[in-house]
Design a protein around this motif. Sequence first.
Motif, PDB file in Angstrom:
ATOM      1  N   ASN A   1     -32.376  31.710  -0.400  1.00  0.00           N
ATOM      2  CA  ASN A   1     -30.925  31.572  -0.198  1.00  0.00           C
ATOM      3  C   ASN A   1     -30.584  31.474   1.288  1.00  0.00           C
ATOM      4  O   ASN A   1     -29.746  30.664   1.702  1.00  0.00           O
ATOM      5  CB  ASN A   1     -30.173  32.753  -0.826  1.00  0.00           C
ATOM      6  CG  ASN A   1     -30.194  32.705  -2.339  1.00  0.00           C
ATOM      7  OD1 ASN A   1     -30.409  31.649  -2.923  1.00  0.00           O
ATOM      8  ND2 ASN A   1     -29.978  33.839  -2.968  1.00  0.00           N
ATOM      9  N   LYS A   2     -31.232  32.307   2.061  1.00  0.00           N
ATOM     10  CA  LYS A   2     -30.983  32.295   3.509  1.00  0.00           C
ATOM     11  C   LYS A   2     -31.431  30.958   4.098  1.00  0.00           C
ATOM     12  O   LYS A   2     -30.737  30.375   4.940  1.00  0.00           O
ATOM     13  CB  LYS A   2     -31.720  33.469   4.176  1.00  0.00           C
ATOM     14  CG  LYS A   2     -31.346  33.719   5.586  1.00  0.00           C
ATOM     15  CD  LYS A   2     -29.902  34.201   5.664  1.00  0.00           C
ATOM     16  CE  LYS A   2     -29.593  34.696   7.044  1.00  0.00           C
ATOM     17  NZ  LYS A   2     -28.199  35.044   7.205  1.00  0.00           N
ATOM     18  N   ILE A   3     -32.601  30.457   3.638  1.00  0.00           N
ATOM     19  CA  ILE A   3     -33.098  29.162   4.115  1.00  0.00           C
ATOM     20  C   ILE A   3     -32.119  28.056   3.733  1.00  0.00           C
ATOM     21  O   ILE A   3     -31.812  27.171   4.536  1.00  0.00           O
ATOM     22  CB  ILE A   3     -34.516  28.888   3.548  1.00  0.00           C
ATOM     23  CG1 ILE A   3     -35.533  29.815   4.213  1.00  0.00           C
ATOM     24  CG2 ILE A   3     -34.910  27.436   3.740  1.00  0.00           C
ATOM     25  CD1 ILE A   3     -36.907  29.794   3.559  1.00  0.00           C
ATOM     26  N   ALA A   4     -31.601  28.108   2.487  1.00  0.00           N
ATOM     27  CA  ALA A   4     -30.641  27.095   2.032  1.00  0.00           C
ATOM     28  C   ALA A   4     -29.362  27.153   2.876  1.00  0.00           C
ATOM     29  O   ALA A   4     -28.804  26.118   3.260  1.00  0.00           O
ATOM     30  CB  ALA A   4     -30.323  27.290   0.554  1.00  0.00           C
ATOM     31  N   GLU A   5     -28.900  28.359   3.160  1.00  0.00           N
ATOM     32  CA  GLU A   5     -27.683  28.527   3.981  1.00  0.00           C
ATOM     33  C   GLU A   5     -27.902  27.993   5.396  1.00  0.00           C
ATOM     34  O   GLU A   5     -27.058  27.279   5.944  1.00  0.00           O
ATOM     35  CB  GLU A   5     -27.299  30.015   4.031  1.00  0.00           C
ATOM     36  CG  GLU A   5     -26.023  30.283   4.780  1.00  0.00           C
ATOM     37  CD  GLU A   5     -25.675  31.775   4.804  1.00  0.00           C
ATOM     38  OE1 GLU A   5     -25.044  32.186   5.780  1.00  0.00           O
ATOM     39  OE2 GLU A   5     -26.040  32.497   3.855  1.00  0.00           O
ATOM     40  N   ILE A   6     -29.062  28.320   5.953  1.00  0.00           N
ATOM     41  CA  ILE A   6     -29.370  27.835   7.305  1.00  0.00           C
ATOM     42  C   ILE A   6     -29.502  26.313   7.300  1.00  0.00           C
ATOM     43  O   ILE A   6     -29.008  25.633   8.203  1.00  0.00           O
ATOM     44  CB  ILE A   6     -30.651  28.516   7.838  1.00  0.00           C
ATOM     45  CG1 ILE A   6     -30.376  29.995   8.136  1.00  0.00           C
ATOM     46  CG2 ILE A   6     -31.152  27.815   9.093  1.00  0.00           C
ATOM     47  CD1 ILE A   6     -31.611  30.812   8.458  1.00  0.00           C
TER      48      ILE A   6
ATOM     49  N   LYS B   1     -27.239  21.026   8.615  1.00  0.00           N
ATOM     50  CA  LYS B   1     -26.664  19.729   8.228  1.00  0.00           C
ATOM     51  C   LYS B   1     -25.236  19.611   8.755  1.00  0.00           C
ATOM     52  O   LYS B   1     -24.824  18.553   9.250  1.00  0.00           O
ATOM     53  CB  LYS B   1     -26.705  19.564   6.703  1.00  0.00           C
ATOM     54  CG  LYS B   1     -28.089  19.297   6.169  1.00  0.00           C
ATOM     55  CD  LYS B   1     -28.085  19.169   4.664  1.00  0.00           C
ATOM     56  CE  LYS B   1     -29.509  18.994   4.144  1.00  0.00           C
ATOM     57  NZ  LYS B   1     -29.568  18.983   2.688  1.00  0.00           N
ATOM     58  N   GLU B   2     -24.471  20.694   8.622  1.00  0.00           N
ATOM     59  CA  GLU B   2     -23.095  20.673   9.148  1.00  0.00           C
ATOM     60  C   GLU B   2     -23.103  20.483  10.666  1.00  0.00           C
ATOM     61  O   GLU B   2     -22.296  19.729  11.210  1.00  0.00           O
ATOM     62  CB  GLU B   2     -22.366  21.969   8.788  1.00  0.00           C
ATOM     63  CG  GLU B   2     -22.008  22.082   7.329  1.00  0.00           C
ATOM     64  CD  GLU B   2     -21.391  23.429   6.975  1.00  0.00           C
ATOM     65  OE1 GLU B   2     -21.226  24.276   7.884  1.00  0.00           O
ATOM     66  OE2 GLU B   2     -21.057  23.633   5.800  1.00  0.00           O
ATOM     67  N   ALA B   3     -24.018  21.157  11.341  1.00  0.00           N
ATOM     68  CA  ALA B   3     -24.117  21.019  12.796  1.00  0.00           C
ATOM     69  C   ALA B   3     -24.503  19.596  13.168  1.00  0.00           C
ATOM     70  O   ALA B   3     -23.967  19.028  14.135  1.00  0.00           O
ATOM     71  CB  ALA B   3     -25.142  22.015  13.355  1.00  0.00           C
TER      72      ALA B   3
END
Length: 181
Positions: A57-62, A67-69
């Motif tokens: 989950n943390k990897i997906a969030e990062i 991607k947003e960055a």
Amino acid sequence: MANFLIILSEAAGEVHAEPASFGFIDATVWVSIAMAIFIAILLWKKVPALVAGMLDNKIAEISKQLKEAEQLRLDAESLKAEYEAKLADAAKEADDMRARADAEAEALVAKAKADATALIGRRKQMAEDRIAAAEATALSEVRSAAAKAATDAAAALITEKHNAAADKTLVDQAIAGVAKV
């Protein structure tokens, strides 16, 4: 560590026995058994799967944040390119305005020079005309004064040299001249 204590005790000349349960289970074995039970409980409660899930989950969030960055970076680069183009257009427009202003200034200077030259020419002509008029007036006044002086001198001479008898002779001659015509 137990070996260290035995060696230290032997160096001091004393020998101590290691504490043990059931005659063969010492502290090291108890710690090993406790660790094995702890790991077994962790595996039974599926803690590694939970930790792996949390890490996923943390990897997906990062990854999402990356991607947003990246999208923000692309947007920023797009805006930067747009503003650089606008800046280039503004610089070109400023150069064009400067060139037009220079051309207008040169035209105004040329017109001002032409107007000044024309004004100087008109003023010079007016001054020459005034001088000519003043000369003509002065010449007319001199002629008038000379004619008056000549008339006055002639009248004075006539008054001195002529009398009534001479006037009679002149009048008779004038009448005779008129009668002939």
